[in-house]
Design a protein around this motif. Structure first.
Motif, PDB file in Angstrom:
ATOM      1  N   THR B 258      37.685  50.741  21.208  1.00  0.00           N
ATOM      2  CA  THR B 258      37.949  50.732  22.654  1.00  0.00           C
ATOM      3  C   THR B 258      37.181  51.878  23.329  1.00  0.00           C
ATOM      4  N   ARG B 259      37.130  53.031  22.649  1.00  0.00           N
ATOM      5  CA  ARG B 259      36.363  54.150  23.199  1.00  0.00           C
ATOM      6  C   ARG B 259      34.907  53.743  23.411  1.00  0.00           C
ATOM      7  N   ARG B 260      34.370  53.000  22.442  1.00  0.00           N
ATOM      8  CA  ARG B 260      32.962  52.610  22.528  1.00  0.00           C
ATOM      9  C   ARG B 260      32.708  51.687  23.726  1.00  0.00           C
ATOM     10  N   VAL B 261      33.620  50.751  23.992  1.00  0.00           N
ATOM     11  CA  VAL B 261      33.329  49.802  25.064  1.00  0.00           C
ATOM     12  C   VAL B 261      33.344  50.507  26.427  1.00  0.00           C
ATOM     13  N   TYR B 262      34.125  51.585  26.520  1.00  0.00           N
ATOM     14  CA  TYR B 262      34.108  52.332  27.793  1.00  0.00           C
ATOM     15  C   TYR B 262      32.772  53.032  28.040  1.00  0.00           C
ATOM     16  N   ASP B 263      32.035  53.359  26.987  1.00  0.00           N
ATOM     17  CA  ASP B 263      30.677  53.892  27.180  1.00  0.00           C
ATOM     18  C   ASP B 263      29.823  52.869  27.935  1.00  0.00           C
ATOM     19  N   HIS B 264      30.015  51.596  27.572  1.00  0.00           N
ATOM     20  CA  HIS B 264      29.235  50.544  28.242  1.00  0.00           C
ATOM     21  C   HIS B 264      29.713  50.344  29.676  1.00  0.00           C
ATOM     22  N   HIS B 265      31.020  50.382  29.886  1.00  0.00           N
ATOM     23  CA  HIS B 265      31.529  50.188  31.254  1.00  0.00           C
ATOM     24  C   HIS B 265      31.056  51.309  32.186  1.00  0.00           C
ATOM     25  N   ILE B 266      31.065  52.545  31.685  1.00  0.00           N
ATOM     26  CA  ILE B 266      30.619  53.636  32.570  1.00  0.00           C
ATOM     27  C   ILE B 266      29.103  53.568  32.781  1.00  0.00           C
ATOM     28  N   ALA B 267      28.369  53.210  31.726  1.00  0.00           N
ATOM     29  CA  ALA B 267      26.905  53.118  31.864  1.00  0.00           C
ATOM     30  C   ALA B 267      26.544  52.007  32.859  1.00  0.00           C
ATOM     31  N   GLU B 268      27.226  50.873  32.754  1.00  0.00           N
ATOM     32  CA  GLU B 268      26.939  49.764  33.686  1.00  0.00           C
ATOM     33  C   GLU B 268      27.318  50.144  35.113  1.00  0.00           C
ATOM     34  N   SER B 269      28.402  50.896  35.248  1.00  0.00           N
ATOM     35  CA  SER B 269      28.807  51.354  36.591  1.00  0.00           C
ATOM     36  C   SER B 269      27.737  52.255  37.195  1.00  0.00           C
ATOM     37  N   ILE B 270      27.263  53.201  36.403  1.00  0.00           N
ATOM     38  CA  ILE B 270      26.254  54.140  36.912  1.00  0.00           C
ATOM     39  C   ILE B 270      24.947  53.402  37.203  1.00  0.00           C
ATOM     40  N   LYS B 271      24.609  52.473  36.313  1.00  0.00           N
ATOM     41  CA  LYS B 271      23.385  51.692  36.522  1.00  0.00           C
ATOM     42  C   LYS B 271      23.449  50.960  37.867  1.00  0.00           C
ATOM     43  N   SER B 272      24.614  50.408  38.136  1.00  0.00           N
ATOM     44  CA  SER B 272      24.796  49.700  39.398  1.00  0.00           C
ATOM     45  C   SER B 272      24.633  50.672  40.579  1.00  0.00           C
ATOM     46  N   LEU B 273      25.192  51.868  40.451  1.00  0.00           N
ATOM     47  CA  LEU B 273      25.079  52.864  41.535  1.00  0.00           C
ATOM     48  C   LEU B 273      23.631  53.316  41.724  1.00  0.00           C
ATOM     49  N   LEU B 274      22.869  53.300  40.634  1.00  0.00           N
ATOM     50  CA  LEU B 274      21.476  53.760  40.714  1.00  0.00           C
ATOM     51  C   LEU B 274      20.534  52.684  41.255  1.00  0.00           C
ATOM     52  N   THR B 275      21.089  51.539  41.603  1.00  0.00           N
ATOM     53  CA  THR B 275      20.234  50.492  42.181  1.00  0.00           C
ATOM     54  C   THR B 275      20.511  50.307  43.671  1.00  0.00           C
ATOM     55  N   GLN B 276      21.342  51.141  44.240  1.00  0.00           N
ATOM     56  CA  GLN B 276      21.685  50.957  45.649  1.00  0.00           C
ATOM     57  C   GLN B 276      21.646  52.276  46.394  1.00  0.00           C
ATOM     58  N   LYS B 277      21.619  52.164  47.693  1.00  0.00           N
ATOM     59  CA  LYS B 277      21.665  53.366  48.521  1.00  0.00           C
ATOM     60  C   LYS B 277      23.127  53.594  48.876  1.00  0.00           C
ATOM     61  N   THR B 278      23.623  54.716  48.410  1.00  0.00           N
ATOM     62  CA  THR B 278      25.038  55.014  48.691  1.00  0.00           C
ATOM     63  C   THR B 278      25.124  56.353  49.405  1.00  0.00           C
ATOM     64  N   GLY B 279      25.632  56.335  50.622  1.00  0.00           N
ATOM     65  CA  GLY B 279      25.741  57.575  51.370  1.00  0.00           C
ATOM     66  C   GLY B 279      24.398  57.994  51.939  1.00  0.00           C
ATOM     67  N   SER B 280      24.291  59.237  52.295  1.00  0.00           N
ATOM     68  CA  SER B 280      23.093  59.703  52.988  1.00  0.00           C
ATOM     69  C   SER B 280      21.969  60.068  52.013  1.00  0.00           C
TER      70      SER B 280
END
Lengths: 191, 430
Positions: B258-280
């Motif tokens: 379960t610990r391992r799958v959270y590495d993927h969930h956080i990485a996918e979350s960050i990847k998603s944030l790095l593809t968009q303009k968020t804030g200023s």
């Protein structure tokens, strides 16, 4: 290559194929020699092996390759045996499942680019022992490392660094290996 | 003047004014907002400690290691290895600073997001956090380090520390001390095994650090011809225990499914944030962190756990962000044995094929516990031996020699798809 493949059969097949081709020519094809030969295939002949190398005590080393060798031995692609009771070294030879494992990566191994590169590395470096391979791989690593850092270098710079990194090799031995590498047009440094 | 920081593992960690100024630098303070073990607290709630305290701990342990080695063989270092007193003073300072700064380049949630680092066109490799650490020292700390009179007097500059961190071959004989930061018996492992165990609440990572410190030495390895940090024979079992502790921590904690799958969930979350303009602030980097260039590093340092979780909480991180907020993680549906046979790997491929219509996560948990040929821990005979005959630990210890690498692959599916996926894989899982 197949770094992101679900199962990296090509990497496993490469290790097995090298054991098969180098067993008859190499004086002792062990773990150090495997590391250096795959390094040469990767950085000198440009084969996308998927391995990344860092500099350790015995020259360029890939943790992933070390790890893969363990698994390939477990599967039966190669056999890794102690060299002797006194000498803490290993000998790698093809295992009982070598054919099956090479077959899994046959398309890669038998492609003209990879096949030619393996033949060249076996012809040009296969006769060297682990220590000689270590020296040549170290020279190449220093050359590529300095080039990647944008530091202009010549052969004297490389000689000086390799002397510090590998003090057990005398100057003449390093110079001779360096000259051999330069003659083969393997280095990026200037003369 | 010196200062003391209380540490849960080592007691008091003593720092001086130069180190205090580095620690107080905003880029170092950022480490308070980088968790040591990513989202491990989703499984082990105590795992909320950060790279900040670990970095202090590594500096402390590396210093102890250095001091014990100097104490063990002062004449050998001077007469055989040509270290002068000022060389040793300088190298001790470099080791302390490099240890302190070795993790400063970590991405948010530490290793979990490392796959999102940029690609280096020069080396044709993906950057690692060590490259970011070196770049931060070069571009962000050079003003301080290169203008400090004490450091200038010792011949220390930011480039030298950065070279130490990213392993430049130009280091020459000082590469010896790099073993204290990057090696099989280094201060990094020595600290994180104890620290992670403490915070998580497990005993797997415990070993006898004091015994190791008191048996460290230095010798020239006949085979490589290079000076190396070695362990005296009386410390061989303590070194063995550290290797075993690492094996246990990986198999029982770091590779927990379960610990391992959270590495993927956080990485996918960050990847998603790095593809968009968020804030200023510009954040669209096509799913990758900015590269460790002079310009890129400033933008990179803007990213920490707080920023990521703030954006996740605002709903910017898509499906995987929602999973982090609700703990509805993907469920393990298939796994190979830790030591798979060829037939197991073929089953894995068949399983993935059967699940081709599912959103799946593939996780490869791989590690070797001991690198026999690269940086094998060398054991040196006790006093009385005339020459420095070194023997690899793997040769002396059947336990270490027998530790096989783990190579386990797991497939995960969304929780609501678990039953459907199980039915599809019934024939394979029999």
């Amino acid at each position: 290559m197949d770094s992101y493949a679900l199962v990296p059969w090509n990497r496993y097949a490469l290790i097995t194929e090298l054991a098969r081709r180098l067993e008859p020519t190499s004086s002792q094809f062990g773990k150090t020699a495997l590391q250096k030969i795959v390094y040469l295939l990767t950085d000198l002949f440009g084969i996308p092996t998927g391995y990344e190398f860092e500099f350790y005590n015995y020259g360029p080393f890939s943790s992933q390759l070390h790890h893969d060798l363990d698994l390939v031995a477990h599967i039966g692609g190669v056999v890794v045996e102690d060299y002797s009771a006194e000498f803490a070294g290993y000998v790698i030879s093809p295992g009982e499942r070598a054919d099956a494992l090479i077959e899994k990566g046959a398309e890669f191994i038998h492609s003209s680019e990879v096949d030619k590169a393996i033949s060249r590395v076996v012809d040009e470096f296969g006769d060297f022992n682990a220590s000689e391979l270590e020296l040549r791989a170290t020279i190449l690593f220093v050359d590529r490392d300095l080039a990647a850092r944008g530091k202009p270098t010549n052969k004297d710079d490389i000689l000086s660094i390799v002397q510090k990194l590998k003090p057990r090799f005398d100057k003449l031995t390093i110079e001779s290996a360096l000259e051999g590498m330069a003659t083969g047009e393997y280095l990026r440094c200037s003369n | 003047m010196t200062y003391e920081i209380r540490d849960p593992i080592h007691g008091f960690i003593v720092i001086d004014e130069i180190e205090r100024d580095i620690i107080n630098h905003p880029d170092f303070q950022r480490l308070r907002r980088i968790r040591q073990l990513g989202c491990t607290d989703m499984v082990y709630p105590g795992a909320t400690h950060t790279r900040f305290e670990h970095s202090l701990g590594v500096m402390h342990v590396a210093t102890k290691m250095f001091e014990h080695i100097i104490h063990r063989r002062p004449d050998y270092l001077k007469n055989e290895l040509n270290f002068t007193d000022s060389d040793l003073q300088r190298d001790k300072r470099i080791v302390r600073l490099a240890a302190l700064l070795h993790d400063i380049g970590h991405a948010p949630f530490s290793h979990a997001a490392e796959e999102l680092m940029s690609f280096d066109e020069k080396t044709k490799k993906v950057y690692k956090h060590e490259n970011y650490s070196a770049a931060i020292v070069r571009y962000r700390f050079s003003g301080f380090i290169n203008s400090n009179h004490l450091l200038i007097k010792m011949g220390i500059n930011a480039d030298g520390i950065a070279d130490f961190l990213d392993g430049s071959t130009a280091l020459g004989k000082s590469l010896l001390w790099r073993n204290l930061i990057v090696g099989q018996l280094d201060a990094d492992r020595a600290d994180y095994l104890l620290r992670d165990s403490h915070h998580i609440g497990v005993a797997y990572g415990h070993y006898d650090l004091n015994r190791i410190l008191h048996t460290l030495s230095v010798a020239i390895d006949e085979e490589s011809g290079s000076p190396q940090v070695v362990v005296m024979k009386s410390g061989a079992h303590a070194a063995e225990a550290l290797i075993l502790a690492r094996y246990m921590m990986f198999t029982q904690v770091y590779f927990q499914h379960t610990r391992r799958v959270y590495d993927h969930h956080i990485a996918e979350s960050i990847k998603s944030l790095l593809t968009q303009k968020t804030g200023s602030v510009e954040t669209n980097y096509n799913g990758k962190f900015p590269p460790p260039t002079e310009e890129g590093i400033q933008k990179y340092l803007d990213w920490d756990d707080c920023k990521v979780m703030g954006l996740v909480k605002q709903g910017h991180a898509g499906e995987h962000g929602r999973i982090l907020l609700t703990r509805r993680h993907y469920r393990r549906i298939f796994e190979t044995p830790e030591r798979p046979e060829q037939s197991d790997l073929e089953k894995l491929e068949a399983a993935k094929q059967k699940l081709s219509n599912f959103a799946i996560i593939v996780d490869k948990a791989e590690n070797s516990w001991y690198k026999h040929d690269a940086s094998d821990i060398r054991i040196i005979a006790e006093a009385g031996a005339k020459t420095d005959k070194l023997t690899p630990l793997s040769f002396l210890s059947p336990v270490v020699k027998g530790l096989s690498a783990v190579n386990q692959t797991r497939l995960y599916v969304p929780p609501e798809k678990k039953d459907d996926a199980n039915r599809l894989l019934m024939s394979i899982n029999k």
